[in-house]
Design a protein around this motif. Structure first.
Motif, PDB file in Angstrom:
ATOM      1  N   UNK A  64       0.832  -1.210   0.000  1.00  0.00           N
ATOM      2  CA  UNK A  64       0.000   0.000   0.000  1.00  0.00           C
ATOM      3  C   UNK A  64       0.864   1.256   0.000  1.00  0.00           C
ATOM      4  N   UNK A  65       1.928   1.261   0.798  1.00  0.00           N
ATOM      5  CA  UNK A  65       2.817   2.416   0.827  1.00  0.00           C
ATOM      6  C   UNK A  65       3.537   2.594  -0.504  1.00  0.00           C
ATOM      7  N   UNK A  66       3.917   1.494  -1.138  1.00  0.00           N
ATOM      8  CA  UNK A  66       4.557   1.595  -2.443  1.00  0.00           C
ATOM      9  C   UNK A  66       3.622   2.221  -3.469  1.00  0.00           C
ATOM     10  N   UNK A  67       2.372   1.781  -3.489  1.00  0.00           N
ATOM     11  CA  UNK A  67       1.429   2.346  -4.466  1.00  0.00           C
ATOM     12  C   UNK A  67       1.131   3.809  -4.153  1.00  0.00           C
ATOM     13  N   UNK A  68       1.048   4.142  -2.863  1.00  0.00           N
ATOM     14  CA  UNK A  68       0.807   5.533  -2.480  1.00  0.00           C
ATOM     15  C   UNK A  68       2.002   6.397  -2.848  1.00  0.00           C
ATOM     16  N   UNK A  69       3.201   5.865  -2.649  1.00  0.00           N
ATOM     17  CA  UNK A  69       4.406   6.610  -3.030  1.00  0.00           C
ATOM     18  C   UNK A  69       4.453   6.874  -4.528  1.00  0.00           C
ATOM     19  N   UNK A  70       4.054   5.887  -5.318  1.00  0.00           N
ATOM     20  CA  UNK A  70       4.015   6.089  -6.766  1.00  0.00           C
ATOM     21  C   UNK A  70       2.998   7.139  -7.162  1.00  0.00           C
ATOM     22  N   UNK A  72       1.888   9.596  -5.248  1.00  0.00           N
ATOM     23  CA  UNK A  72       2.375  10.882  -4.774  1.00  0.00           C
ATOM     24  C   UNK A  72       3.483  11.411  -5.673  1.00  0.00           C
ATOM     25  N   UNK A  73       4.361  10.527  -6.134  1.00  0.00           N
ATOM     26  CA  UNK A  73       5.426  10.960  -7.048  1.00  0.00           C
ATOM     27  C   UNK A  73       4.862  11.489  -8.354  1.00  0.00           C
ATOM     28  N   UNK A  76       3.379  14.961  -7.653  1.00  0.00           N
ATOM     29  CA  UNK A  76       4.435  15.970  -7.514  1.00  0.00           C
ATOM     30  C   UNK A  76       4.996  16.336  -8.888  1.00  0.00           C
ATOM     31  N   UNK A  77       5.146  15.329  -9.749  1.00  0.00           N
ATOM     32  CA  UNK A  77       5.619  15.606 -11.108  1.00  0.00           C
ATOM     33  C   UNK A  77       4.671  16.524 -11.857  1.00  0.00           C
ATOM     34  N   UNK A  78       3.375  16.335 -11.712  1.00  0.00           N
ATOM     35  CA  UNK A  78       2.400  17.216 -12.363  1.00  0.00           C
ATOM     36  C   UNK A  78       2.463  18.634 -11.808  1.00  0.00           C
ATOM     37  N   UNK A  79       2.636  18.749 -10.490  1.00  0.00           N
ATOM     38  CA  UNK A  79       2.734  20.085  -9.889  1.00  0.00           C
ATOM     39  C   UNK A  79       3.992  20.784 -10.386  1.00  0.00           C
TER      40      UNK A  79
END
Length: 112
Positions: A64-70, A72-73, A76-79
């Protein structure tokens, strides 16, 4: 001089009864050890099942943390893409909207 029960003609009841007391004590202690060993066995089995369950939960949390990290990354790239372009006005509006949502949520939580 003869001692009671140990003489030549004695039946040896004294020695036999002493042996029987030790034997009963040993059996009693043996039962105590059996109960303690069975308690330890059941406790270790329970610990093993709990460890397996906790490992499974940790593996699920890791995925779950891995998918959330992906996710979120990617966000952040879109921002960052928005900040590079000439859309600074849009970025400011988005930031103000986020602040507004946080204040509304804070106010809503305070009222409860």
């Amino acid at each position: 001089m003869r001692r009671a029960g140990l003489g030549e003609g004695g039946t040896g009841n004294y020695v036999a009864s002493g042996y029987s007391v030790y034997e009963e004590e040993n059996e009693h202690l043996q039962e105590g050890l059996r109960s303690k060993v069975s308690a330890l066995k059941s406790l270790s089995i329970d610990i093993g099942t709990e460890v397996k369950y906790q490992n499974k939960v940790l593996e699920e949390m890791d995925s779950d943390f891995d998918s959330t990290g992906g996710l979120l990354g990617a966000t952040i790239g879109r921002v960052k893409q928005l900040s590079r372009g000439s859309q600074t006005k849009l970025l400011c509006y988005m930031l103000l909207f986020c602040l507004f949502v946080f204040f509304v949520l804070y106010w809503f939580i305070k009222l409860r």
